[in-house]
Design a protein around this motif. Structure first.
Motif: not given
Length: 706
Positions: A308, A313, A319-322, A325, A550, A580
């Motif tokens: 990821a 993200g 937004e998603i941080q790795p 996930m 990212y 992601m």
């Protein structure tokens, strides 16, 4: 015992409620603490990535090896209830000790923000973790079996549903804690110096463990508690040992064969024990292929999270941080368990297909194998977008012209002309041994030769600003920035020594015509404040970067325009482009696999074991998880792949082979009802007892039993 009958709710024993809440708090406590561990080792104690990871895996393996101890204590000494209570106390103490070990002010006597006596903290945290491993592992085989004990005969359906609810509570606990504890960690706290709040982040799980213990004890009067059955594991081991040695002694052909190898224990052990051990060994035999499933399953936390970090993200609305996930698994579980229970299984039954436990588990293995095929496909997509970094004895160079005239650079077999304030298009790759002379020329001046010892396997930037003036900088970035962060460095063309700060990170005293080191930032726009000795009042001293994505890296060149700083951005490594969201299919496949494999496995283990050996089988089930973790370390260590997708394919293939073997083994398994077999033995014992009491009984003594 009579009393517990009346306490029921929706056809379930009321005591189940306490057991489920207890499990929820315990799992929250465990996963919350586990989510912090690697970061705590790295940032607080200061170990490197490899040592932190190794200690982390050792700890997880320990948590799955101690269940044997728990089962032993419960069966031979304290019984399940007292074992759960006493080991929960040990567990709570362990959590508290770990929280204390992370208090910086404990040994920070000079108040400078770092502990003066690290060994104290290390020792405390190791003691804490040892107690936690003993606690969490020890109660694991007892809690689920103790829950199963609460049901009466004929409540099979409710009991199976209980294992699903139980599994849901595990995942709800892990899901919430994985979201909440990282939020607590980034709070600032401390008496004398403010820093990341590990004591709070470890303290909350400790508090929840205490709650878990209290809730469990409150339900005490409602539980069905069985007396400990004596040291079952010891008995089982002795009986198996005797059967094997006895079989070996009578190996010549003149002794008649016996139906089952365990029948060779008849001389010394009673029929009941032998038949119980037969049930256990038949299930244990089926467990042999299972660790392979866990080997794949547990890579969500390591390999998949690393995957990821090479992805983007940005999900539009958020937004998603790795590392977030991973929560996909817990969210999907919470959705899938009810769906599979209420929709999928009934549909399959309607179609007249007998979907037995072992068939479900085979399907689960197949799905997990497919999840890794999906991960490999995603990896290939990512690899297409990754920049090429130097390998082996290669060296990469790019030229950045920060002067105000055009420059021509002569490389071996290549010539580049670069305008002012611009850079070469990407990096040029050379074999280190072939990289002889590089010369620089500009109009109306003699050529200058670049003398530099280039480091193999590294990227370099050649800064040029005047005909004979250059500097070679080793970038130090020979991979994508970790955890999806973005590298930023500054090149000073301002003629003064400058410093910059942004969100707690400082670039101090970047000298003239030189480059700073890279520092790393999460996604979003970043604001930098600029300072230099000689600078006029009217200048704007802060600037904002473009929106960082990212895994990118940028160089900002600072030059003077009308006495004020001006910033120019150059891209060194382009941001990740693969989203992601592409990981969702592999998480979905793995989660479906887990639902049909893991819950079914727990339930199968419980249903096929005689009452006095439930904990033994639960411990055996948990051992398969421990071995799975060990397989990852071995396979990942032995098979050194250059390509990550190849490793995924290898794991998928291994599990597929194991899945086929398991399907064949399952074909030969006959399901038993332990309660019926127990009842037969009870009946025979009752008859024997009656015959012995009445010597004149008319019933002839049956010889056939021998």
């Amino acid at each position: 015992m009579g009393m517990s009958k009346s306490w029921s709710c929706f056809g379930y024993p009321l005591s189940i409620f306490f057991i489920v809440v207890n499990e929820f708090c315990e799992r929250f406590s465990y996963y919350g603490m586990r989510a912090l561990l690697v970061l705590y080792f790295r940032n607080f104690i200061g170990w490197d990535d490899n040592l932190s990871t190794a200690i982390y895996h050792t700890f997880v393996a320990l948590c799955y090896l101690t269940p044997i101890l728990g089962a032993l204590i419960a069966d031979s000494w304290l019984g399940k209830f007292k074992t759960i209570v006493s080991l929960s106390i040990v567990y709570t103490i362990g959590q508290v000790v770990t929280a204390i070990s992370s208090i910086n002010d404990l040994t920070d006597h000079n108040h400078d923000g770092t502990p003066d006596n690290l060994p104290t903290h290390v020792a405390l945290s190791m003691i804490g973790l040892a107690l936690i491993a003993l606690g969490t592992g020890g109660i694991k085989p007892c809690v689920s079996a103790f829950g199963g004990d609460q049901f009466e005969e004929g409540q099979e359906k409710q009991r199976n549903r209980f294992f699903s609810i139980f599994y849901l509570s595990i995942n709800a606990g892990s899901f919430l804690s994985t979201i909440i504890t990282p939020i607590l960690r980034v709070q600032q706290c401390g008496i004398h110096s403010k820093q990341a709040c590990y004591p709070l982040a470890f303290g909350v799980p400790a508090a929840l463990m205490a709650v878990s213990l209290i809730v469990f004890v409150i339900g005490s009067s409602m539980y069905k508690k069985f007396k400990p059955q004596g040291n079952i594991m010891g008995k089982v081991a002795k009986c198996i040992g005797f059967a094997l040695t006895n079989r070996f002694r009578h190996r010549s052909s003149k002794f008649p064969k016996r139906e089952h190898w365990l029948d060779w224990a008849r001389e010394k052990y009673d029929e009941r024990l032998i038949s119980q051990i037969k049930m256990v060994t038949r299930v244990m035999f089926l467990y042999i292929p299972l660790p392979m499933f866990w080997a794949l399953f547990d890579q969500q936390g390591s390999r998949w999270t690393l995957q990821a970090t090479a992805m983007n993200g940005d999900m539009g609305a958020f937004e998603i941080q790795p590392d977030q996930m991973q929560t996909a698994n817990a969210i999907l579980i919470i959705v899938m368990v009810p769906v599979v229970d209420a929709v999928v299984y009934p549909l399959i039954a309607k179609c007249g297909f007998n979907f037995t436990s072992l068939k479900k588990m085979t399907v689960g293995m197949f799905l997990a194998s497919m999840a890794f095929v999906a991960a490999a496909i995603v990896q290939v997509e990512i690899d297409k977008t990754l920049p090429v970094f130097p390998k082996g004895n290669e060296v990469q160079i790019k030229v950045l012209n920060i002067g105000n005239s055009n420059m021509t650079i002569y490389f071996p077999e290549k010539t580049e002309t670069i305008g002012q304030m611009s850079q070469t298009d990407g990096f040029l790759t050379f074999q280190a041994n072939k990289l002889g002379s590089i010369s620089i020329s500009s109009t109306g001046s003699s050529n200058a030769t670049v003398v530099h010892d280039f480091e193999q396997g590294q990227r370099h930037t050649l800064l040029v600003w005047a005909p004979n003036q250059y500097r070679v900088v080793n970038d130090g970035l020979n991979q994508k920035p970790e955890k999806g962060e973005n590298g930023i460095r500054f090149v000073n063309a301002f003629n003064d020594v400058i410093s910059l700060t942004s969100s707690g990170k400082v670039y101090e005293n970047v000298t003239r015509n030189n480059a700073s080191e890279y520092q790393f930032f999460s996604s979003g726009k970043k604001n930098f404040t600029f300072s230099a000795a000689d600078i006029s009042q009217h200048c704007k001293l802060s600037f904002e970067t473009t929106k960082l994505e990212y895994g990118s890296a940028y160089t900002y060149v600072i030059q003077r325009t009308n006495d004020c700083p001006e910033f120019k951005e150059f891209e060194d490594i382009s941001p990740n482009t693969v989203n992601m969201a592409l990981q969702i299919p592999q998480y979905f496949l793995l989660t479906c696999g887990e639902v049909v494999f893991s819950i079914t496995g727990l339930e199968f283990s419980y249903s096929q074991a005689p009452s006095n050996m439930k904990s033994v089988l639960q411990a055996g089930w948990l051992l398969t998880v421990a071995f799975g973790n060990i397989i990852v370390l071995i396979v990942a260590g032995a098979a050194r792949f250059n390509e990550q997708w190849a490793e995924y394919v290898l794991f998928a293939a291994l599990l597929l082979v194991v899945c086929i073997i398991f399907a064949i083994m399952a074909q030969f398994y006959t399901y038993v009802n332990p309660a019926e077999i127990e009842a037969q033995f009870d009946e025979e014992e009752r008859k024997k007892y009656l015959e012995n009491r009445n010597p004149y009984s008319m019933e002839p003594d049956s010889q056939t039993k021998m």
